[in-house]
Write a protein that holds these residues in place. Structure first.
Motif, PDB file in Angstrom:
ATOM      1  N   VAL A 194     -15.830  47.168  56.365  1.00  0.00           N
ATOM      2  CA  VAL A 194     -14.403  46.880  56.534  1.00  0.00           C
ATOM      3  C   VAL A 194     -13.616  48.054  55.966  1.00  0.00           C
ATOM      4  CG1 VAL A 194     -12.507  45.365  55.843  1.00  0.00           C
ATOM      5  CG2 VAL A 194     -14.721  44.380  56.469  1.00  0.00           C
ATOM      6  N   LEU A 195     -12.589  48.470  56.696  1.00  0.00           N
ATOM      7  CA  LEU A 195     -11.777  49.615  56.276  1.00  0.00           C
ATOM      8  C   LEU A 195     -10.340  49.172  56.032  1.00  0.00           C
ATOM      9  CD1 LEU A 195     -11.416  52.701  55.867  1.00  0.00           C
ATOM     10  CD2 LEU A 195     -10.936  52.846  58.331  1.00  0.00           C
ATOM     11  N   LEU A 196      -9.752  49.643  54.939  1.00  0.00           N
ATOM     12  CA  LEU A 196      -8.329  49.456  54.673  1.00  0.00           C
ATOM     13  C   LEU A 196      -7.673  50.827  54.724  1.00  0.00           C
ATOM     14  CD1 LEU A 196      -9.900  47.269  52.526  1.00  0.00           C
ATOM     15  CD2 LEU A 196      -7.524  46.512  52.413  1.00  0.00           C
ATOM     16  N   VAL A 197      -6.679  50.971  55.586  1.00  0.00           N
ATOM     17  CA  VAL A 197      -5.990  52.244  55.781  1.00  0.00           C
ATOM     18  C   VAL A 197      -4.555  52.109  55.295  1.00  0.00           C
ATOM     19  CG1 VAL A 197      -5.165  53.917  57.486  1.00  0.00           C
ATOM     20  CG2 VAL A 197      -7.425  52.881  57.744  1.00  0.00           C
ATOM     21  N   GLU A 198      -4.142  53.066  54.492  1.00  0.00           N
ATOM     22  CA  GLU A 198      -2.756  53.098  54.031  1.00  0.00           C
ATOM     23  C   GLU A 198      -1.979  54.071  54.906  1.00  0.00           C
ATOM     24  OE1 GLU A 198      -0.664  53.063  49.726  1.00  0.00           O
ATOM     25  OE2 GLU A 198      -1.868  54.843  50.160  1.00  0.00           O
ATOM     26  N   GLY A 231      -7.922  42.458  53.590  1.00  0.00           N
ATOM     27  CA  GLY A 231      -9.075  43.339  53.536  1.00  0.00           C
ATOM     28  C   GLY A 231     -10.191  42.803  52.662  1.00  0.00           C
ATOM     29  N   THR A 232      -9.850  42.288  51.495  1.00  0.00           N
ATOM     30  CA  THR A 232     -10.880  41.757  50.598  1.00  0.00           C
ATOM     31  C   THR A 232     -11.510  40.484  51.164  1.00  0.00           C
ATOM     32  OG1 THR A 232      -9.116  40.633  49.341  1.00  0.00           O
ATOM     33  CG2 THR A 232      -9.860  42.768  48.526  1.00  0.00           C
ATOM     34  N   THR A 233     -10.729  39.694  51.908  1.00  0.00           N
ATOM     35  CA  THR A 233     -11.289  38.489  52.524  1.00  0.00           C
ATOM     36  C   THR A 233     -12.300  38.848  53.608  1.00  0.00           C
ATOM     37  OG1 THR A 233      -9.259  37.238  52.077  1.00  0.00           O
ATOM     38  CG2 THR A 233     -10.741  36.359  53.752  1.00  0.00           C
ATOM     39  N   TYR A 234     -11.944  39.787  54.474  1.00  0.00           N
ATOM     40  CA  TYR A 234     -12.883  40.217  55.516  1.00  0.00           C
ATOM     41  C   TYR A 234     -14.137  40.824  54.901  1.00  0.00           C
ATOM     42  CZ  TYR A 234      -9.118  39.542  58.905  1.00  0.00           C
ATOM     43  OH  TYR A 234      -8.130  38.991  59.682  1.00  0.00           O
ATOM     44  N   ALA A 235     -13.960  41.620  53.871  1.00  0.00           N
ATOM     45  CA  ALA A 235     -15.122  42.262  53.240  1.00  0.00           C
ATOM     46  C   ALA A 235     -16.047  41.228  52.606  1.00  0.00           C
ATOM     47  CB  ALA A 235     -14.649  43.270  52.191  1.00  0.00           C
ATOM     48  N   HIS A 236     -15.490  40.143  52.096  1.00  0.00           N
ATOM     49  CA  HIS A 236     -16.306  39.112  51.456  1.00  0.00           C
ATOM     50  C   HIS A 236     -17.153  38.358  52.474  1.00  0.00           C
ATOM     51  CE1 HIS A 236     -17.508  35.888  48.749  1.00  0.00           C
ATOM     52  NE2 HIS A 236     -17.062  35.024  49.635  1.00  0.00           N
ATOM     53  N   TYR A 237     -16.574  38.052  53.625  1.00  0.00           N
ATOM     54  CA  TYR A 237     -17.258  37.199  54.590  1.00  0.00           C
ATOM     55  C   TYR A 237     -18.075  37.961  55.628  1.00  0.00           C
ATOM     56  CZ  TYR A 237     -14.898  32.985  52.934  1.00  0.00           C
ATOM     57  OH  TYR A 237     -14.475  31.935  52.173  1.00  0.00           O
ATOM     58  N   ALA A 248     -16.556  47.374  51.514  1.00  0.00           N
ATOM     59  CA  ALA A 248     -15.226  47.741  51.994  1.00  0.00           C
ATOM     60  C   ALA A 248     -14.907  49.166  51.561  1.00  0.00           C
ATOM     61  CB  ALA A 248     -14.172  46.774  51.456  1.00  0.00           C
ATOM     62  N   TRP A 249     -14.008  49.805  52.334  1.00  0.00           N
ATOM     63  CA  TRP A 249     -13.643  51.194  52.070  1.00  0.00           C
ATOM     64  C   TRP A 249     -12.139  51.351  52.210  1.00  0.00           C
ATOM     65  CZ3 TRP A 249     -17.811  54.098  50.620  1.00  0.00           C
ATOM     66  CH2 TRP A 249     -19.064  53.577  50.926  1.00  0.00           C
ATOM     67  N   LEU A 250     -11.585  52.298  51.467  1.00  0.00           N
ATOM     68  CA  LEU A 250     -10.149  52.542  51.460  1.00  0.00           C
ATOM     69  C   LEU A 250      -9.865  53.988  51.847  1.00  0.00           C
ATOM     70  CD1 LEU A 250      -7.122  52.062  50.631  1.00  0.00           C
ATOM     71  CD2 LEU A 250      -7.821  52.665  48.292  1.00  0.00           C
ATOM     72  N   LEU A 251      -8.888  54.167  52.740  1.00  0.00           N
ATOM     73  CA  LEU A 251      -8.367  55.491  53.071  1.00  0.00           C
ATOM     74  C   LEU A 251      -6.914  55.534  52.634  1.00  0.00           C
ATOM     75  CD1 LEU A 251      -8.677  58.259  54.323  1.00  0.00           C
ATOM     76  CD2 LEU A 251      -8.182  57.247  56.571  1.00  0.00           C
ATOM     77  N   PRO A 252      -6.600  56.168  51.495  1.00  0.00           N
ATOM     78  CA  PRO A 252      -5.225  56.177  50.976  1.00  0.00           C
ATOM     79  C   PRO A 252      -4.290  56.988  51.863  1.00  0.00           C
ATOM     80  CG  PRO A 252      -6.838  56.758  49.277  1.00  0.00           C
ATOM     81  CD  PRO A 252      -7.542  56.831  50.591  1.00  0.00           C
ATOM     82  N   GLY A 253      -2.989  56.715  51.713  1.00  0.00           N
ATOM     83  CA  GLY A 253      -1.990  57.433  52.492  1.00  0.00           C
ATOM     84  C   GLY A 253      -1.526  58.713  51.847  1.00  0.00           C
ATOM     85  N   ARG A 274     -14.977  52.903  65.580  1.00  0.00           N
ATOM     86  CA  ARG A 274     -16.347  52.576  65.958  1.00  0.00           C
ATOM     87  C   ARG A 274     -17.269  52.389  64.762  1.00  0.00           C
ATOM     88  NH1 ARG A 274     -19.840  57.328  66.846  1.00  0.00           N
ATOM     89  NH2 ARG A 274     -18.779  59.238  66.182  1.00  0.00           N
ATOM     90  N   TYR A 275     -16.809  52.756  63.561  1.00  0.00           N
ATOM     91  CA  TYR A 275     -17.641  52.624  62.372  1.00  0.00           C
ATOM     92  C   TYR A 275     -17.408  51.304  61.635  1.00  0.00           C
ATOM     93  CZ  TYR A 275     -18.072  57.700  62.966  1.00  0.00           C
ATOM     94  OH  TYR A 275     -18.302  58.947  63.470  1.00  0.00           O
ATOM     95  N   PHE A 276     -16.271  50.648  61.864  1.00  0.00           N
ATOM     96  CA  PHE A 276     -15.875  49.507  61.045  1.00  0.00           C
ATOM     97  C   PHE A 276     -15.579  48.295  61.924  1.00  0.00           C
ATOM     98  CE2 PHE A 276     -14.814  53.371  58.798  1.00  0.00           C
ATOM     99  CZ  PHE A 276     -15.375  53.141  57.551  1.00  0.00           C
ATOM    100  N   GLY A 277     -16.108  47.141  61.499  1.00  0.00           N
ATOM    101  CA  GLY A 277     -15.881  45.925  62.252  1.00  0.00           C
ATOM    102  C   GLY A 277     -14.433  45.504  62.261  1.00  0.00           C
ATOM    103  N   VAL A 278     -13.766  45.608  61.113  1.00  0.00           N
ATOM    104  CA  VAL A 278     -12.347  45.252  60.992  1.00  0.00           C
ATOM    105  C   VAL A 278     -11.657  46.341  60.190  1.00  0.00           C
ATOM    106  CG1 VAL A 278     -10.666  43.553  60.174  1.00  0.00           C
ATOM    107  CG2 VAL A 278     -12.883  42.779  61.037  1.00  0.00           C
ATOM    108  N   THR A 279     -10.494  46.769  60.664  1.00  0.00           N
ATOM    109  CA  THR A 279      -9.649  47.719  59.941  1.00  0.00           C
ATOM    110  C   THR A 279      -8.292  47.073  59.714  1.00  0.00           C
ATOM    111  OG1 THR A 279     -10.739  49.655  60.896  1.00  0.00           O
ATOM    112  CG2 THR A 279      -8.544  49.983  59.983  1.00  0.00           C
ATOM    113  N   VAL A 280      -7.855  47.029  58.458  1.00  0.00           N
ATOM    114  CA  VAL A 280      -6.536  46.506  58.100  1.00  0.00           C
ATOM    115  C   VAL A 280      -5.653  47.698  57.739  1.00  0.00           C
ATOM    116  CG1 VAL A 280      -5.219  45.028  56.541  1.00  0.00           C
ATOM    117  CG2 VAL A 280      -7.525  44.348  57.263  1.00  0.00           C
ATOM    118  N   VAL A 281      -4.499  47.802  58.390  1.00  0.00           N
ATOM    119  CA  VAL A 281      -3.598  48.935  58.201  1.00  0.00           C
ATOM    120  C   VAL A 281      -2.351  48.475  57.462  1.00  0.00           C
ATOM    121  CG1 VAL A 281      -2.376  50.829  59.312  1.00  0.00           C
ATOM    122  CG2 VAL A 281      -4.440  49.895  60.373  1.00  0.00           C
ATOM    123  N   ASP A 282      -2.101  49.080  56.307  1.00  0.00           N
ATOM    124  CA  ASP A 282      -0.871  48.832  55.551  1.00  0.00           C
ATOM    125  C   ASP A 282       0.152  49.858  56.015  1.00  0.00           C
ATOM    126  OD1 ASP A 282       1.058  48.146  53.713  1.00  0.00           O
ATOM    127  OD2 ASP A 282       0.067  49.109  52.010  1.00  0.00           O
TER     128      ASP A 282
END
Length: 386
Positions: A175-179, A164-170, A227-232, A255-263
């Motif tokens: 970028v969204l990170l979902v737990e 997630g941090t790599t995608y957000a940097h470049y 980058a944004w985080l949605l906690p579990g 539709r709001y985020f280019g890349v979403t990483v799901v933990d």
């Protein structure tokens, strides 16, 4: 009327026989190519989540869009506003030691000297530039990348945070990170979030198709680099996340985020299976041990019985949790690759091994290179699936 271009619906329907998800179709809030009425296209200038189109910046200093203003949710369909809770209990903050660098000072000094006197510096810059270009490719619909493991302690959350941090940097688009691991997930801690409030289950009952990006980010935790985080969960044992809630959140937010990483939860949890099914690329983390490789190989054999794109879009990440692995990583990788999955290694890093918030400036050089290479390769895999 069902959308024939709904990639999530197609994947879940294809895998319905194995995971019994055929009866649970994603709701109609998805934004797909050919259906602009459902929301702004990520590749359309002026939309809420622009991707890195023709105006791609140099890899050293990627251009950022303006951050949305702070938004206080209110007047929505929810009834109760949860209280904000600290990620780390106040009684434990005093127990946190100063973070260590990923590699010793002597090693860092030796690398600096080699880069000065060696001709490989130019090749390294060229490789970094090529990797950055791969990471900055535009997308028409949000890419979802799921990260899971067979057991706890395999580095699943660490890999998700690094991705997630790599995608957000470049990247320029959000970028969204979902737990999706509500029981005892540690993604907010790994990302250095001081507090959290809204969870994945909460947002599932709030999100509506007509919401803007500004509305959505009011329920998320803001991180550096757009980058944004949605906690579990809020750290409470017993928190639940069912497949319907997960599907609603992911279909609505893509539709709001280019890349979403799901933990994800560890396999074979139901939400983890749905997340792997619906993602365009998936990562399976495993400790670089005989037990970890054996268990992962068994799972990959099971995945071979699913539609071919599942195994083709899967990368196994072997995480070294001690300075020297107890197995031959080359031979282990060959065995796992024989199933059709990709394999990469996340090397041992003192900073990662110590736990706590990940500070990218303290990561070992080999760790940063491995994380960037992994992010680029997985993103390329995700681009092959609509």
């Amino acid at each position: 009327m069902p959308n024939a271009d709904n990639w999530q619906g197609d994947v879940l329907r294809d895998l319905g026989g194995a995971s019994q998800q055929g009866e649970r179709r994603p709701r109609a809030a998805a934004h797909d190519a050919g259906a602009p009425s459902q929301g702004p296209d990520l590749a359309t200038p002026g939309g809420p989540a622009q991707s890195s189109g023709a105006a791609t910046p140099g890899p050293g200093a990627p251009r950022r869009p303006e951050q949305p203003a702070s938004y206080a949710p209110g007047g929505g369909p929810h009834r109760n506003t949860p209280d904000s809770r600290p990620v780390v209990d106040d009684a434990l903050t005093g127990a946190i030691r100063k973070p260590r660098h990923g590699e010793p000072l002597v090693s860092r000094a030796a690398q600096a000297v080699r880069r000065i006197v060696s001709s490989s510096a130019a090749r390294e810059v060229t490789e970094i530039t090529r990797t950055a270009e791969r990471l900055q490719q535009p997308v028409r619909t949000g890419r979802q990348i799921a990260v899971t493991s067979i057991r706890g302690g395999a580095g699943k959350t660490t890999v998700a945070a690094l991705l997630g941090t790599t995608y957000a940097h470049y990247r320029q688009d959000p970028v969204l990170l979902v737990e999706a691991d509500p029981a005892l997930g540690s993604l907010p801690l790994r990302l250095g979030s001081p507090s959290l409030r809204w969870t994945t289950g909460d947002v599932a009952n709030i999100v509506e198709p007509q919401m803007s990006l500004l509305d959505i980010t009011g329920y998320l935790v803001q991180l550096p680099d757009n980058a944004w985080l949605l906690p579990g969960s809020q750290g409470r044992i017993g928190a639940m996340l069912d497949t319907r809630a997960y599907e609603r959140v992911m279909v609505s937010l893509r539709r709001y985020f280019g890349v979403t990483v799901v933990d994800c939860e560890t396999l074979p949890a139901e939400v983890a299976r749905v997340a792997l099914s619906a993602a365009q690329a998936r990562i399976l983390t495993a400790p670089a041990t005989l037990e970890g490789v054996t268990s992962t190989y068994n799972v990959l054999e099971w995945m071979q019985g699913l539609p071919r794109h599942v195994i083709d879009g899967t990368v196994v990440v072997l995480t070294e949790q001690v300075p020297r692995a107890g197995i031959d990583l080359g031979k282990a990788a060959q065995r796992l690759q024989s199933t059709g999955a990709g394999v990469q290694v996340l090397p041992y890093d003192r900073h990662l091994a110590a736990g706590g918030a990940i500070r990218t400036e303290l990561l070992a050089r080999s760790t940063r290179q491995a994380a960037t290479r992994l992010a680029a390769d997985v993103f390329q895999l995700s681009q092959k699936r609509r």
